[in-house]
Design a protein around this motif. Structure first.
Motif, PDB file in Angstrom:
ATOM      1  N   ALA A  75       6.759  -5.930  -6.216  1.00  0.00           N
ATOM      2  CA  ALA A  75       7.760  -6.673  -6.735  1.00  0.00           C
ATOM      3  C   ALA A  75       8.372  -7.722  -5.666  1.00  0.00           C
ATOM      4  O   ALA A  75       8.469  -8.841  -5.969  1.00  0.00           O
ATOM      5  CB  ALA A  75       9.060  -5.917  -7.047  1.00  0.00           C
ATOM      6  N   ASP A  76       8.421  -7.296  -4.238  1.00  0.00           N
ATOM      7  CA  ASP A  76       8.871  -8.177  -3.163  1.00  0.00           C
ATOM      8  C   ASP A  76       7.867  -8.950  -2.943  1.00  0.00           C
ATOM      9  O   ASP A  76       6.462  -8.763  -2.520  1.00  0.00           O
ATOM     10  CB  ASP A  76       9.207  -7.214  -2.144  1.00  0.00           C
ATOM     11  N   THR A 131       6.379   3.385 -10.328  1.00  0.00           N
ATOM     12  CA  THR A 131       6.532   2.207 -11.292  1.00  0.00           C
ATOM     13  C   THR A 131       7.901   1.268 -10.659  1.00  0.00           C
ATOM     14  O   THR A 131       8.689   1.843  -9.944  1.00  0.00           O
ATOM     15  CB  THR A 131       7.036   2.719 -12.696  1.00  0.00           C
ATOM     16  N   GLY A 132       8.064   0.166 -11.033  1.00  0.00           N
ATOM     17  CA  GLY A 132       9.122  -0.674 -11.069  1.00  0.00           C
ATOM     18  C   GLY A 132       9.527  -0.802  -9.255  1.00  0.00           C
ATOM     19  O   GLY A 132       8.441  -0.808  -8.446  1.00  0.00           O
ATOM     20  N   ALA A 133      10.505  -0.619  -8.974  1.00  0.00           N
ATOM     21  CA  ALA A 133      11.075  -0.778  -7.462  1.00  0.00           C
ATOM     22  C   ALA A 133      10.281   0.241  -6.735  1.00  0.00           C
ATOM     23  O   ALA A 133      10.202   0.406  -5.429  1.00  0.00           O
ATOM     24  CB  ALA A 133      12.551  -0.777  -7.282  1.00  0.00           C
ATOM     25  N   GLU A 134      10.056   1.366  -7.358  1.00  0.00           N
ATOM     26  CA  GLU A 134       9.543   2.579  -6.329  1.00  0.00           C
ATOM     27  C   GLU A 134       8.358   2.218  -5.794  1.00  0.00           C
ATOM     28  O   GLU A 134       7.801   2.827  -5.013  1.00  0.00           O
ATOM     29  CB  GLU A 134       9.247   3.612  -7.608  1.00  0.00           C
ATOM     30  N   VAL A 135       7.388   1.398  -6.515  1.00  0.00           N
ATOM     31  CA  VAL A 135       6.133   1.082  -5.811  1.00  0.00           C
ATOM     32  C   VAL A 135       6.230   0.497  -4.514  1.00  0.00           C
ATOM     33  O   VAL A 135       5.618   0.593  -3.598  1.00  0.00           O
ATOM     34  CB  VAL A 135       5.585  -0.185  -6.869  1.00  0.00           C
ATOM     35  N   ASP A 136       7.231  -0.478  -4.250  1.00  0.00           N
ATOM     36  CA  ASP A 136       7.510  -1.250  -3.177  1.00  0.00           C
ATOM     37  C   ASP A 136       7.787  -0.139  -2.039  1.00  0.00           C
ATOM     38  O   ASP A 136       7.507  -0.118  -0.901  1.00  0.00           O
ATOM     39  CB  ASP A 136       8.580  -2.286  -2.992  1.00  0.00           C
ATOM     40  N   ALA A 137       8.907   0.722  -2.463  1.00  0.00           N
ATOM     41  CA  ALA A 137       9.422   1.926  -1.661  1.00  0.00           C
ATOM     42  C   ALA A 137       8.389   2.794  -1.048  1.00  0.00           C
ATOM     43  O   ALA A 137       8.080   3.065   0.192  1.00  0.00           O
ATOM     44  CB  ALA A 137      10.553   2.437  -2.261  1.00  0.00           C
ATOM     45  N   VAL A 138       7.577   3.425  -2.118  1.00  0.00           N
ATOM     46  CA  VAL A 138       6.365   4.070  -1.875  1.00  0.00           C
ATOM     47  C   VAL A 138       5.299   3.595  -0.928  1.00  0.00           C
ATOM     48  O   VAL A 138       4.605   4.077   0.169  1.00  0.00           O
ATOM     49  CB  VAL A 138       5.598   4.922  -2.990  1.00  0.00           C
ATOM     50  N   LEU A 139       5.044   2.370  -1.142  1.00  0.00           N
ATOM     51  CA  LEU A 139       3.952   1.387  -0.604  1.00  0.00           C
ATOM     52  C   LEU A 139       4.441   1.317   0.972  1.00  0.00           C
ATOM     53  O   LEU A 139       3.519   1.459   1.942  1.00  0.00           O
ATOM     54  CB  LEU A 139       3.721   0.129  -1.080  1.00  0.00           C
ATOM     55  N   ARG A 140       5.622   1.063   1.228  1.00  0.00           N
ATOM     56  CA  ARG A 140       6.049   0.833   2.451  1.00  0.00           C
ATOM     57  C   ARG A 140       5.927   1.996   3.524  1.00  0.00           C
ATOM     58  O   ARG A 140       5.493   1.906   4.321  1.00  0.00           O
ATOM     59  CB  ARG A 140       7.641   0.258   2.654  1.00  0.00           C
ATOM     60  N   GLU A 141       6.391   3.148   2.826  1.00  0.00           N
ATOM     61  CA  GLU A 141       6.144   4.483   3.521  1.00  0.00           C
ATOM     62  C   GLU A 141       4.673   4.830   3.924  1.00  0.00           C
ATOM     63  O   GLU A 141       4.271   5.013   4.884  1.00  0.00           O
ATOM     64  CB  GLU A 141       7.020   5.624   2.766  1.00  0.00           C
ATOM     65  N   VAL A 142       3.782   4.628   2.866  1.00  0.00           N
ATOM     66  CA  VAL A 142       2.485   5.138   3.133  1.00  0.00           C
ATOM     67  C   VAL A 142       1.747   4.066   3.674  1.00  0.00           C
ATOM     68  O   VAL A 142       1.113   4.657   4.712  1.00  0.00           O
ATOM     69  CB  VAL A 142       1.902   5.310   1.635  1.00  0.00           C
ATOM     70  N   VAL A 181       3.263  -3.077  11.146  1.00  0.00           N
ATOM     71  CA  VAL A 181       4.324  -1.833  10.709  1.00  0.00           C
ATOM     72  C   VAL A 181       5.776  -2.320  10.647  1.00  0.00           C
ATOM     73  O   VAL A 181       6.329  -2.123   9.535  1.00  0.00           O
ATOM     74  CB  VAL A 181       4.247  -0.697  11.502  1.00  0.00           C
ATOM     75  N   PRO A 182       6.255  -3.111  11.422  1.00  0.00           N
ATOM     76  CA  PRO A 182       7.685  -3.496  11.361  1.00  0.00           C
ATOM     77  C   PRO A 182       7.778  -4.390  10.098  1.00  0.00           C
ATOM     78  O   PRO A 182       8.744  -4.558   9.337  1.00  0.00           O
ATOM     79  CB  PRO A 182       8.362  -4.097  12.595  1.00  0.00           C
ATOM     80  N   LEU A 183       6.805  -5.400   9.718  1.00  0.00           N
ATOM     81  CA  LEU A 183       6.732  -6.089   8.661  1.00  0.00           C
ATOM     82  C   LEU A 183       6.691  -5.316   7.401  1.00  0.00           C
ATOM     83  O   LEU A 183       7.444  -5.490   6.383  1.00  0.00           O
ATOM     84  CB  LEU A 183       5.607  -7.094   8.597  1.00  0.00           C
ATOM     85  N   ILE A 184       5.972  -4.326   7.270  1.00  0.00           N
ATOM     86  CA  ILE A 184       5.847  -3.459   6.084  1.00  0.00           C
ATOM     87  C   ILE A 184       7.021  -2.750   5.824  1.00  0.00           C
ATOM     88  O   ILE A 184       7.510  -2.792   4.659  1.00  0.00           O
ATOM     89  CB  ILE A 184       4.721  -2.405   6.353  1.00  0.00           C
ATOM     90  N   THR A 185       7.706  -2.184   6.823  1.00  0.00           N
ATOM     91  CA  THR A 185       8.810  -1.327   6.646  1.00  0.00           C
ATOM     92  C   THR A 185      10.124  -2.325   6.547  1.00  0.00           C
ATOM     93  O   THR A 185      11.083  -1.797   6.185  1.00  0.00           O
ATOM     94  CB  THR A 185       9.138  -0.313   7.768  1.00  0.00           C
ATOM     95  N   GLY A 186       9.940  -3.546   6.794  1.00  0.00           N
ATOM     96  CA  GLY A 186      11.115  -4.362   6.978  1.00  0.00           C
ATOM     97  C   GLY A 186      12.148  -4.322   8.098  1.00  0.00           C
ATOM     98  O   GLY A 186      13.296  -4.468   8.096  1.00  0.00           O
ATOM     99  N   THR A 187      11.697  -3.516   9.281  1.00  0.00           N
ATOM    100  CA  THR A 187      12.356  -3.478  10.343  1.00  0.00           C
ATOM    101  C   THR A 187      12.004  -4.420  11.400  1.00  0.00           C
ATOM    102  O   THR A 187      10.875  -4.579  11.729  1.00  0.00           O
ATOM    103  CB  THR A 187      12.032  -1.879  10.813  1.00  0.00           C
TER     104      THR A 187
END
Length: 192
Positions: A75-76, A131-142, A181-187
């Motif tokens: 999504a992002d 699904t949905g916003a969950e994709v971005d969150a799981v992707l960022r973590e993994v 890594v910081p770009l992926i996590t948004g940190t």
């Protein structure tokens, strides 16, 4: 915890029997001026260089699997652009590694099994099922953990490798994955 399972055995494999010590922390690493050609064979890769190339090729194949499984569901927009860039870069790097492996040692019958320390089947399933916003969150973590493991693997090669072309590739991988890594996590990245 998964990252430690990757780094400790990897460092032991790459550092075993090497005379050179690790690069001191904070030592600047000069940028590589040219991208190694996949068409040219490595002149004399050592066993440690071939181990690195096999491990990194398997790691990169898994990165590309992550990219393929999520690219149309992110999504992002910034994350989508970053993942597309990662896919393009790592596709090129994988072609280089495969060419070097084929030219330097022939096909390795002991092709590296990445299943014990890469992204777990559970994490890949989480990515596929998100699904949905969950994709971005799981992707960022993994993906962040996966790219950090690649940086760690490359850093170990810099300390142990013998072939300068493989070390140049490892240097580029270490720098790019560390920056990702910081770009992926948004940190925000730490300022030196």
């Amino acid at each position: 915890m998964t990252r430690l399972r990757v780094v400790v055995p990897l460092a032991a494999v790459l550092l075993a029997g090497c005379a050179a010590g690790p690069t001191p922390a904070g030592t600047p690493v000069p940028p590589v001026a040219t991208v190694p050609s996949a068409d040219a064979a490595l002149p004399s890769p050592s066993g440690i260089d071939l181990i690195f190339l096999n491990m990194m090729a398997a790691h990169t194949e898994q990165t590309l699997e992550i990219v393929r499984s999520t690219r149309d569901r992110i999504a992002d927009q910034e994350l989508r652009t970053l993942v597309a860039a990662i896919g393009a870069t790592e596709t090129d790097e994988l072609a280089t590694m495969r060419a070097w492996l084929a030219a330097g040692a022939g096909p390795d019958p002991r092709r590296h099994d990445h299943s014990g320390h890469g992204v777990s089947a559970t994490d890949l399933a989480r990515l596929r099922e998100a699904t949905g916003a969950e994709v971005d969150a799981v992707l960022r973590e993994v993906l962040a953990e996966h790219q950090q493991a690649a940086a760690d693997l490359a850093r170990a090669q810099l300390a142990a490798g013998t072939d300068e072309r493989v070390r140049d590739l490892a240097r580029r991988i270490e720098q790019s994955r560390t920056a990702q890594v910081p770009l992926i996590t948004g940190t925000p990245a730490a300022l030196d």
